[in-house]
Motif scaffolding. Structure first.
Motif, PDB file in Angstrom:
ATOM      1  N   SER A 112       0.837  -1.233  -0.116  1.00  0.00           N
ATOM      2  CA  SER A 112       0.025  -0.008  -0.098  1.00  0.00           C
ATOM      3  C   SER A 112       0.881   1.213  -0.092  1.00  0.00           C
ATOM      4  O   SER A 112       2.220   1.211   0.214  1.00  0.00           O
ATOM      5  CB  SER A 112      -0.892   0.123   1.503  1.00  0.00           C
ATOM      6  N   THR A 113       0.442   2.288  -0.383  1.00  0.00           N
ATOM      7  CA  THR A 113       1.172   3.633  -0.438  1.00  0.00           C
ATOM      8  C   THR A 113       1.719   4.092   0.812  1.00  0.00           C
ATOM      9  O   THR A 113       2.510   4.715   1.205  1.00  0.00           O
ATOM     10  CB  THR A 113       0.462   4.773  -1.012  1.00  0.00           C
ATOM     11  N   ASP A 114       1.076   3.276   1.992  1.00  0.00           N
ATOM     12  CA  ASP A 114       1.328   3.915   3.379  1.00  0.00           C
ATOM     13  C   ASP A 114       2.415   2.689   3.916  1.00  0.00           C
ATOM     14  O   ASP A 114       2.674   2.716   5.039  1.00  0.00           O
ATOM     15  CB  ASP A 114       0.265   4.156   4.296  1.00  0.00           C
ATOM     16  N   ILE A 126       1.048  -5.926   1.010  1.00  0.00           N
ATOM     17  CA  ILE A 126      -0.471  -6.633   0.670  1.00  0.00           C
ATOM     18  C   ILE A 126       0.010  -8.248   0.176  1.00  0.00           C
ATOM     19  O   ILE A 126      -0.737  -8.885   0.358  1.00  0.00           O
ATOM     20  CB  ILE A 126      -0.938  -5.779  -0.456  1.00  0.00           C
ATOM     21  N   THR A 165      -3.712   3.372  -4.540  1.00  0.00           N
ATOM     22  CA  THR A 165      -3.496   3.243  -3.125  1.00  0.00           C
ATOM     23  C   THR A 165      -2.386   1.987  -2.888  1.00  0.00           C
ATOM     24  O   THR A 165      -2.048   1.747  -1.639  1.00  0.00           O
ATOM     25  CB  THR A 165      -4.888   2.353  -2.808  1.00  0.00           C
ATOM     26  N   ALA A 166      -1.664   1.778  -3.895  1.00  0.00           N
ATOM     27  CA  ALA A 166      -0.532   0.829  -3.740  1.00  0.00           C
ATOM     28  C   ALA A 166       0.588   1.017  -4.951  1.00  0.00           C
ATOM     29  O   ALA A 166       0.395   1.918  -5.897  1.00  0.00           O
ATOM     30  CB  ALA A 166      -1.140  -0.578  -3.929  1.00  0.00           C
ATOM     31  N   LEU A 196      -7.442  -5.102  -6.499  1.00  0.00           N
ATOM     32  CA  LEU A 196      -7.467  -4.258  -5.259  1.00  0.00           C
ATOM     33  C   LEU A 196      -8.741  -3.325  -5.154  1.00  0.00           C
ATOM     34  O   LEU A 196      -9.267  -3.099  -4.081  1.00  0.00           O
ATOM     35  CB  LEU A 196      -6.147  -3.389  -5.047  1.00  0.00           C
ATOM     36  N   THR A 245     -12.086  -2.822  -2.300  1.00  0.00           N
ATOM     37  CA  THR A 245     -12.570  -1.610  -1.825  1.00  0.00           C
ATOM     38  C   THR A 245     -13.854  -0.957  -2.161  1.00  0.00           C
ATOM     39  O   THR A 245     -14.500  -0.105  -1.701  1.00  0.00           O
ATOM     40  CB  THR A 245     -11.465  -0.478  -1.625  1.00  0.00           C
TER      41      THR A 245
END
Length: 147
Positions: free
Chosen positions: A31-33, A37, A93-94, A124, A128
């Motif tokens: 993930s971008t944070d 995953i 997001t990733a 992904l 979501t």
């Protein structure tokens, strides 16, 4: 939801990518944070640490692209002495990170990895419920807007 679970689908994409490009030594989706995953990394690379490093590089690359040219980020290639690391934006997001052996054909890596990144974004997005997120332009990317 019918069909395979999204994580299973992401793992399949990673395995398929490595099958198509034998010079790849590992793959990772984060993930971008910086949360892991999925991965298909060699044993000597700690997946959570690599996910965090990938997120940091992704953030810097977004910022660099926006500052330098006012546009968005799609991918970054790091040529190392012992191989290459390529990070692709996966939607909003990733990211997809691929590790390539020394002397790997980076054009071939791109040819196979870019569609894999789009497919992973689709998987992904299904999780979501953001059907349009997979094809949406990543943050900081400018698109033409005819007026």
């Amino acid at each position: 939801m019918s069909g395979p679970e999204p994580n299973t689908q992401v793992h399949r994409e990673l395995k398929s990518l490595r099958d198509r490009v034998p010079q790849l030594t590992g793959t990772l989706v984060a993930s971008t944070d910086g949360l892991l995953i999925a991965h298909d990394l060699p044993a000597h690379i700690e997946p959570a640490g690599m996910a965090a490093l990938t997120a940091a590089q992704l953030s810097l690359s977004h910022r660099l692209a926006a500052t330098a040219h006012g546009g968005g980020f799609h991918e970054v290639v790091v040529h190392g002495e012992s191989g290459d690391v390529v990070i692709y934006a996966v939607g909003w997001t990733a990211s997809l990170t691929v590790l390539a052996a020394p002397g790997a054909n980076i054009g071939r890596v791109h040819l196979e990895s870019r569609p894999a990144a789009r497919a992973i974004a689709d998987h992904l997005a299904a999780v979501t419920g953001e059907a349009d997120a997979a094809s949406a332009t990543p943050p900081g990317t400018q698109t033409s807007n005819p007026k």
